[in-house]
Write a protein that holds these residues in place. Sequence first.
Motif, mmCIF file in Angstrom:
data_model
loop_
_atom_site.group_PDB
_atom_site.id
_atom_site.type_symbol
_atom_site.label_atom_id
_atom_site.label_comp_id
_atom_site.label_asym_id
_atom_site.label_seq_id
_atom_site.Cartn_x
_atom_site.Cartn_y
_atom_site.Cartn_z
ATOM 1 N N LEU A 28 0.678 -0.995 0.021
ATOM 2 C CA LEU A 28 -0.058 -0.066 0.035
ATOM 3 C C LEU A 28 0.823 1.154 0.038
ATOM 4 O O LEU A 28 0.371 2.282 -0.514
ATOM 5 C CB LEU A 28 -0.962 0.039 1.239
ATOM 6 C CG LEU A 28 -2.391 -0.703 1.097
ATOM 7 C CD1 LEU A 28 -2.809 -1.097 2.219
ATOM 8 C CD2 LEU A 28 -3.107 0.068 0.196
ATOM 9 N N ALA A 29 2.123 1.266 0.439
ATOM 10 C CA ALA A 29 3.106 2.418 0.633
ATOM 11 C C ALA A 29 3.312 2.762 -0.764
ATOM 12 O O ALA A 29 3.233 3.654 -1.252
ATOM 13 C CB ALA A 29 4.153 1.862 1.339
ATOM 14 N N LYS A 30 3.583 1.615 -1.761
ATOM 15 C CA LYS A 30 3.911 2.006 -3.073
ATOM 16 C C LYS A 30 2.355 2.834 -3.932
ATOM 17 O O LYS A 30 2.778 3.831 -4.466
ATOM 18 C CB LYS A 30 4.232 0.886 -3.913
ATOM 19 C CG LYS A 30 4.562 1.233 -5.258
ATOM 20 C CD LYS A 30 5.141 -0.347 -5.937
ATOM 21 C CE LYS A 30 6.378 -0.803 -5.191
ATOM 22 N NZ LYS A 30 6.628 -2.137 -6.151
ATOM 23 N N VAL A 31 1.560 2.355 -3.458
ATOM 24 C CA VAL A 31 0.287 2.878 -4.183
ATOM 25 C C VAL A 31 0.022 4.144 -3.761
ATOM 26 O O VAL A 31 -0.204 5.320 -4.345
ATOM 27 C CB VAL A 31 -1.035 2.017 -3.719
ATOM 28 C CG1 VAL A 31 -2.292 2.597 -4.185
ATOM 29 C CG2 VAL A 31 -0.889 0.554 -4.253
ATOM 30 N N VAL A 32 0.062 4.594 -2.275
ATOM 31 C CA VAL A 32 0.069 5.873 -1.768
ATOM 32 C C VAL A 32 1.281 6.617 -2.360
ATOM 33 O O VAL A 32 0.871 7.904 -2.665
ATOM 34 C CB VAL A 32 -0.036 5.689 -0.177
ATOM 35 C CG1 VAL A 32 0.296 7.350 0.475
ATOM 36 C CG2 VAL A 32 -1.331 5.071 0.400
ATOM 37 N N HIS A 33 2.272 6.225 -2.606
ATOM 38 C CA HIS A 33 3.492 7.151 -2.993
ATOM 39 C C HIS A 33 2.982 7.603 -4.473
ATOM 40 O O HIS A 33 3.410 8.738 -4.600
ATOM 41 C CB HIS A 33 4.630 6.165 -3.064
ATOM 42 C CG HIS A 33 5.858 6.879 -3.700
ATOM 43 N ND1 HIS A 33 6.623 7.781 -3.211
ATOM 44 C CD2 HIS A 33 6.323 6.646 -5.004
ATOM 45 C CE1 HIS A 33 7.719 8.075 -3.882
ATOM 46 N NE2 HIS A 33 7.390 7.300 -5.156
ATOM 47 N N ALA A 90 6.224 6.548 7.973
ATOM 48 C CA ALA A 90 7.190 7.503 7.266
ATOM 49 C C ALA A 90 8.186 6.636 6.717
ATOM 50 O O ALA A 90 8.715 6.840 5.447
ATOM 51 C CB ALA A 90 7.847 8.442 8.143
ATOM 52 N N ASN A 91 8.792 5.492 7.196
ATOM 53 C CA ASN A 91 9.997 4.624 6.674
ATOM 54 C C ASN A 91 9.614 4.149 5.366
ATOM 55 O O ASN A 91 10.225 3.858 4.422
ATOM 56 C CB ASN A 91 10.340 3.818 7.868
ATOM 57 C CG ASN A 91 11.545 3.012 7.293
ATOM 58 O OD1 ASN A 91 12.645 3.286 6.857
ATOM 59 N ND2 ASN A 91 11.361 1.720 7.221
ATOM 60 N N ASN A 92 8.321 3.665 5.541
ATOM 61 C CA ASN A 92 7.947 3.010 4.259
ATOM 62 C C ASN A 92 7.592 3.821 3.145
ATOM 63 O O ASN A 92 7.775 3.469 2.034
ATOM 64 C CB ASN A 92 6.393 2.206 4.403
ATOM 65 C CG ASN A 92 6.153 0.900 5.114
ATOM 66 O OD1 ASN A 92 5.468 0.313 4.787
ATOM 67 N ND2 ASN A 92 7.206 0.712 6.003
ATOM 68 N N LEU A 93 7.394 5.125 3.107
ATOM 69 C CA LEU A 93 7.398 6.072 2.198
ATOM 70 C C LEU A 93 8.819 6.301 1.759
ATOM 71 O O LEU A 93 8.920 6.593 0.375
ATOM 72 C CB LEU A 93 6.401 7.158 2.473
ATOM 73 C CG LEU A 93 4.886 7.126 3.056
ATOM 74 C CD1 LEU A 93 4.420 8.277 3.544
ATOM 75 C CD2 LEU A 93 4.280 6.529 1.550
ATOM 76 N N VAL A 94 9.718 6.884 2.647
ATOM 77 C CA VAL A 94 11.143 7.257 2.143
ATOM 78 C C VAL A 94 11.802 6.216 1.724
ATOM 79 O O VAL A 94 12.780 6.415 1.225
ATOM 80 C CB VAL A 94 11.872 8.023 3.337
ATOM 81 C CG1 VAL A 94 10.998 9.079 4.172
ATOM 82 C CG2 VAL A 94 12.212 6.957 4.389
ATOM 83 N N ALA A 95 11.348 5.052 1.513
ATOM 84 C CA ALA A 95 11.995 3.924 0.859
ATOM 85 C C ALA A 95 11.904 3.981 -0.551
ATOM 86 O O ALA A 95 12.438 3.429 -1.285
ATOM 87 C CB ALA A 95 11.372 2.440 1.371
ATOM 88 N N PHE A 96 10.871 5.064 -1.013
ATOM 89 C CA PHE A 96 10.572 5.309 -2.630
ATOM 90 C C PHE A 96 11.237 6.700 -3.104
ATOM 91 O O PHE A 96 10.970 7.496 -2.106
ATOM 92 C CB PHE A 96 9.094 5.358 -2.862
ATOM 93 C CG PHE A 96 8.583 3.813 -2.727
ATOM 94 C CD1 PHE A 96 8.749 2.798 -3.192
ATOM 95 C CD2 PHE A 96 7.699 3.720 -1.422
ATOM 96 C CE1 PHE A 96 8.242 1.678 -3.128
ATOM 97 C CE2 PHE A 96 6.897 2.798 -1.201
ATOM 98 C CZ PHE A 96 7.221 1.576 -2.037
ATOM 99 N N ALA A 97 12.214 6.412 -3.987
ATOM 100 C CA ALA A 97 12.798 7.859 -4.518
ATOM 101 C C ALA A 97 11.448 8.826 -5.110
ATOM 102 O O ALA A 97 10.553 8.282 -5.424
ATOM 103 C CB ALA A 97 13.630 7.524 -5.806
ATOM 104 N N GLY A 98 11.903 10.107 -4.751
ATOM 105 C CA GLY A 98 10.712 11.055 -4.873
ATOM 106 C C GLY A 98 9.871 11.541 -3.968
ATOM 107 O O GLY A 98 9.062 12.078 -4.004
ATOM 108 N N SER A 99 10.011 10.634 -2.679
ATOM 109 C CA SER A 99 9.112 10.745 -1.523
ATOM 110 C C SER A 99 8.967 12.447 -0.878
ATOM 111 O O SER A 99 8.303 12.842 -0.391
ATOM 112 C CB SER A 99 9.227 10.014 -0.457
ATOM 113 O OG SER A 99 10.498 9.886 0.046
ATOM 114 N N SER A 100 10.321 12.947 -1.366
ATOM 115 C CA SER A 100 10.600 14.126 -0.580
ATOM 116 C C SER A 100 9.694 15.194 -1.353
ATOM 117 O O SER A 100 9.509 16.208 -0.802
ATOM 118 C CB SER A 100 11.999 14.802 -0.807
ATOM 119 O OG SER A 100 12.162 14.710 -2.328
ATOM 120 N N GLY A 101 8.856 14.804 -2.362
ATOM 121 C CA GLY A 101 8.182 15.707 -3.332
ATOM 122 C C GLY A 101 6.753 16.046 -2.622
ATOM 123 O O GLY A 101 6.007 16.837 -2.931
#
Length: 423
Positions: free
Chosen positions: A255-260, A282-293
Amino acid sequence: MKIEMICTGEEVLSGQIVDTNAAWAANALMDHGIEMQQRVTVGDRLDDLVQVFQERSQHADIILVNGGLGPTSDDLSSLAMANAKGEPLVECAEWRARLEEWFTRNGRQMPPSNLKQALLPESAIMVDNPVGTACGFRVKLNRAWLFFTPGVPFEFKRMVEEQFIPFVKQLSDTHVEVEVYKLLTIGSGESVLANQLEQLSLPDGLTLGYRSFMPYIEIKLFARGAEAIAQLPEVVAVIKQQLGECVVADNSDSLAKVVHQLLLEQASSLSVAESCTGGMIANNLVAFAGSSGYLHQGLVTYSNESKIKVLGVKSTTLDEHGAVSIATVTEMAQGVRGLLNSDYALATSGIAGPDGGTEQKPVGTVAIALATESGTYSQMLKFPGRSRELVRALSTAVAFDMLRRALLQQAVIVDYGYYHRVE
């Protein structure tokens, strides 16, 4: 076609490390409709390696061998394969040149032991390793092709994806087109899902598979042949209707990838305030590049003092309702959203265990809130309290699903089978 895997290494055999390569490989093959029939684990002993190569090569068509290609004395896969075939090791001039170039490019002097990695069985065909110094190779013994890969996970995965899977498809005698469709679910066990779906009559060429990796159960639909593939969308729609709200993603492993992806597509921002999940969201989301956006901040406000001073939760709210309550997570979500005026905010507070539960709020009780520009949605759920990690993972999954539903303009709070709403 019969496909097997041989995993090598004393540390794997003794349980000192978990063999994640084997699990990943089996799943990667299944994604292509390729099923593995057997897996064997053997230690770093020459005679045992020779024996298992000779024995399994009489039964399998293709064997994926993992590990034992390094420069040290206990890396014996190449020598064992040469002994199994009764032939010498010979230096692969192409790989020696690659080794020398790699060390020169990285400004390092090559230790003599690395030359061992250029020694292959005489009849072997080199298989490129584009990201490491261990040379892969394949060789025919009895009825089987043995395909040798290094144990380093990122090297192994690259070689499986780019070379082993295409090799299997090339040798396959069926030549049947295969398509795999995956549905990610939460809130129901594997047996419950199977009971719900066993009544369905699937078209010829379509089969179901299940994979449990908490907090998810993944349902895989394998369509073999053009006729079955053409019917796949209709079958997917029927399964979704049968399972209802527990289906949370299509062809995604989290689900983190979907939300990202949704947050990026909608150019929306998010802030997170976590208590029991301790930064997992937060950790699940920052695993994906571009989450700083989109991710403004992720705060772990574990103590009541931090909830009050950082998020603005009222002390009277904590006194009257407690830290694990709908009232508290509502103010947590609203408070963290207001810090940077984020479009969305998630908050969690719960009892992950193994201690801290009460009769009114046992271990596994978690309150989750989603604050949006138009309002705040909050709920308190009772998760299975089997382990601290499981409670945190389930809480994170539901929080993500609440956000996913809001981003898709769906009902935010729904029923999730085993996860009972307690307030």
